[in-house]
Design an enzyme around this catalytic site. Sequence first.
Site, PDB file in Angstrom:
ATOM      1  N   ARG A 262      -4.433  -8.531   3.948  1.00 22.80           N
ATOM      2  CA  ARG A 262      -3.039  -8.422   4.360  1.00 22.80           C
ATOM      3  C   ARG A 262      -2.948  -8.070   5.848  1.00 22.80           C
ATOM      4  O   ARG A 262      -3.619  -7.157   6.302  1.00 22.80           O
ATOM      5  CB  ARG A 262      -2.336  -7.354   3.520  1.00 22.80           C
ATOM      6  CG  ARG A 262      -2.401  -7.705   2.032  1.00 22.80           C
ATOM      7  CD  ARG A 262      -1.729  -6.690   1.153  1.00 22.80           C
ATOM      8  NE  ARG A 262      -1.875  -7.116  -0.242  1.00 22.80           N
ATOM      9  CZ  ARG A 262      -1.301  -6.534  -1.287  1.00 22.80           C
ATOM     10  NH1 ARG A 262      -0.523  -5.477  -1.092  1.00 22.80           N
ATOM     11  NH2 ARG A 262      -1.490  -6.994  -2.499  1.00 22.80           N
ATOM     12  N   ARG A 277      -3.542   2.082   3.818  1.00 27.31           N
ATOM     13  CA  ARG A 277      -3.036   0.749   4.159  1.00 27.31           C
ATOM     14  C   ARG A 277      -4.060   0.064   5.046  1.00 27.31           C
ATOM     15  O   ARG A 277      -4.243   0.443   6.200  1.00 27.31           O
ATOM     16  CB  ARG A 277      -1.687   0.879   4.880  1.00 27.31           C
ATOM     17  CG  ARG A 277      -0.922  -0.419   5.049  1.00 27.31           C
ATOM     18  CD  ARG A 277       0.404  -0.189   5.751  1.00 27.31           C
ATOM     19  NE  ARG A 277       1.280   0.712   5.008  1.00 27.31           N
ATOM     20  CZ  ARG A 277       2.066   0.324   3.993  1.00 27.31           C
ATOM     21  NH1 ARG A 277       2.113  -0.943   3.649  1.00 27.31           N
ATOM     22  NH2 ARG A 277       2.825   1.195   3.365  1.00 27.31           N
ATOM     23  N   GLU A 349       2.290   4.519  -4.026  1.00 32.90           N
ATOM     24  CA  GLU A 349       2.038   3.410  -4.945  1.00 32.90           C
ATOM     25  C   GLU A 349       0.549   3.159  -5.162  1.00 32.90           C
ATOM     26  O   GLU A 349      -0.216   2.986  -4.222  1.00 32.90           O
ATOM     27  CB  GLU A 349       2.688   2.140  -4.390  1.00 32.90           C
ATOM     28  CG  GLU A 349       2.421   0.914  -5.245  1.00 32.90           C
ATOM     29  CD  GLU A 349       2.939  -0.375  -4.609  1.00 32.90           C
ATOM     30  OE1 GLU A 349       3.837  -0.304  -3.750  1.00 32.90           O
ATOM     31  OE2 GLU A 349       2.434  -1.449  -4.964  1.00 32.90           O
ATOM     32  N   ARG A 389      -6.792   2.652  -2.704  1.00 32.26           N
ATOM     33  CA  ARG A 389      -5.798   3.673  -3.063  1.00 32.26           C
ATOM     34  C   ARG A 389      -6.280   4.517  -4.235  1.00 32.26           C
ATOM     35  O   ARG A 389      -5.979   5.717  -4.305  1.00 32.26           O
ATOM     36  CB  ARG A 389      -4.446   3.032  -3.350  1.00 32.26           C
ATOM     37  CG  ARG A 389      -3.854   2.473  -2.075  1.00 32.26           C
ATOM     38  CD  ARG A 389      -2.370   2.273  -2.136  1.00 32.26           C
ATOM     39  NE  ARG A 389      -1.925   1.738  -0.857  1.00 32.26           N
ATOM     40  CZ  ARG A 389      -0.685   1.344  -0.591  1.00 32.26           C
ATOM     41  NH1 ARG A 389       0.244   1.424  -1.534  1.00 32.26           N
ATOM     42  NH2 ARG A 389      -0.366   0.886   0.599  1.00 32.26           N
TER      43      ARG A 389
END
Length: 426
Positions: A262, A277, A349, A389
């Site tokens: 990403r 991230r 998340e 994560r």
Amino acid sequence: MIDPRILRDEPDRVRASQAKRGASPDVVDRALEADTARRAAIAAFEEKRSAQKTFGKQVAQASGDEKQALLAQVKQLSAEVKDLEAAQTTADEAWTTALKAIPNVVADETPAGGEDDFVVLEEIGTPRDFAAEGFEPRDHVELGRMLGAIDLERGAKVSGSRFYFLTGVGAQLELALVNLAMEQARGAGFTQVIAPSLVRTEAMAGTGYLDQGGGEDIYRIEGEDLYLVGTSEVPMAAYHSQEILDGASLPRRYASFSPCFRKEAGSHGKDTKGIIRVHWFDKVEMFVYATLEDAADEHQRLLAWEKEFLDKLELAYRVVDIAAGDLGGSAIRKFDCEAWIPTQGKYRELTSTSNCTDFQTRRLDTRGRFGDRTGPIATLNGTLTAITRAIVAVLETHQQADGSVRVPQALRPHLGGLEVLEPVSR
RNA sequence: GGAGGCGUCGCCUAGUCUGGUCUAUGGCGCCCGCCUGCUAAGCGGGUUUGGGGCUACAACCCCAUCGAGGGUUCAAAUCCCUCCGCCUCCGCCA
């Protein structure tokens, strides 16, 4: 794309959905106009084409002067057919474009509003009270360094910001998480898959990702018709493209491992520290083909499997019902599981599951055979574990005062029985 | 990367050179029926998908569909071009 019949028969339902997303209803009227124009173009073309074919048969049987006379007549007809066909193609493309501009019709249960309008469905477990335990929690960056598990400096040196190396127990942890996830999926009857992480435009567009901001977050291979996937939802959605699946074989459940890439173009400055991230991470994704009738129930099952996995990691988390405006264009409803991250003092998340009904299958031309007819089928996806994560949550949640980390029971068999990750000296 | 071959309605296959009743042949499988103590065999029929019209989302009519997209032609499975995929050989390599 949505079902054209819903657009035609219940345009107000689509308008209401747009309103709930906080989006303009204009796309509905544009699509309806395009539909009318398209159908007129089809009728015009087919009528002429039919006449041309009839003429053609006469030509085939005629000969001599008679044939020459017929040829002279049909030539004009042929030119008209060609023009009408071009007009039809144009009208059809306009229609497809207009239809694709409409996001999926959100579920009745989906909360209206935007990013902040989510509804908390439940909270599971209790965030650890480090103050009561008498020590200040370290963040995953520091823990990762102490354990020799995460090397951010070298990640940046080699690949740039938002990259990392997992080393030693960090690498082991990834494999353990993947194995635990796959073990659970296998037990639940999923077919395990290792999916390609580069796909063609067709596959990328089919999931609807290219429509959201024009694919700003997606890496493309220069000089080739290939994209790096942001999730294996993409290859798995395209997996059965242009196929008709036996309705009796549904649901078909896949647990797919792949790296995910990403750009994070729209998140400058957000989560710059650590591996919350990043530009690349590995993930085990659940992807299901189901009947439309069963899709909502299957969505709940996917959520249950996500919770089961988070329970195995012994995390404190909450389940959130994402609001309409924050859904992807493909989804009618989305649940996120957010784990408590001690050093951030908030839920973040970890997993996300979406019900995309027949939105993706229509684009990718995947259908089901039910008895003597074919019909649309649904796709659903859900994260089993996104490695980075999961590692953040596990390290921070289970850390101890000396910087060691207690290994959750379920993970131990996959770490050679290791019960505690100990700091290493480097 | 180089050379050659191939891609037909679930599977196999005829048709492509020599463009026109190809509304695509035949077999297998599958479905329905007949026959039959049962099963098998045999006999008859059916069996791509999508779209449009009309409508009860039935029947019916029409259009498209021979890997995909263009082109030539009055007419393309058939001729030409581009792309995709598969196979064989060579090269390279984990």
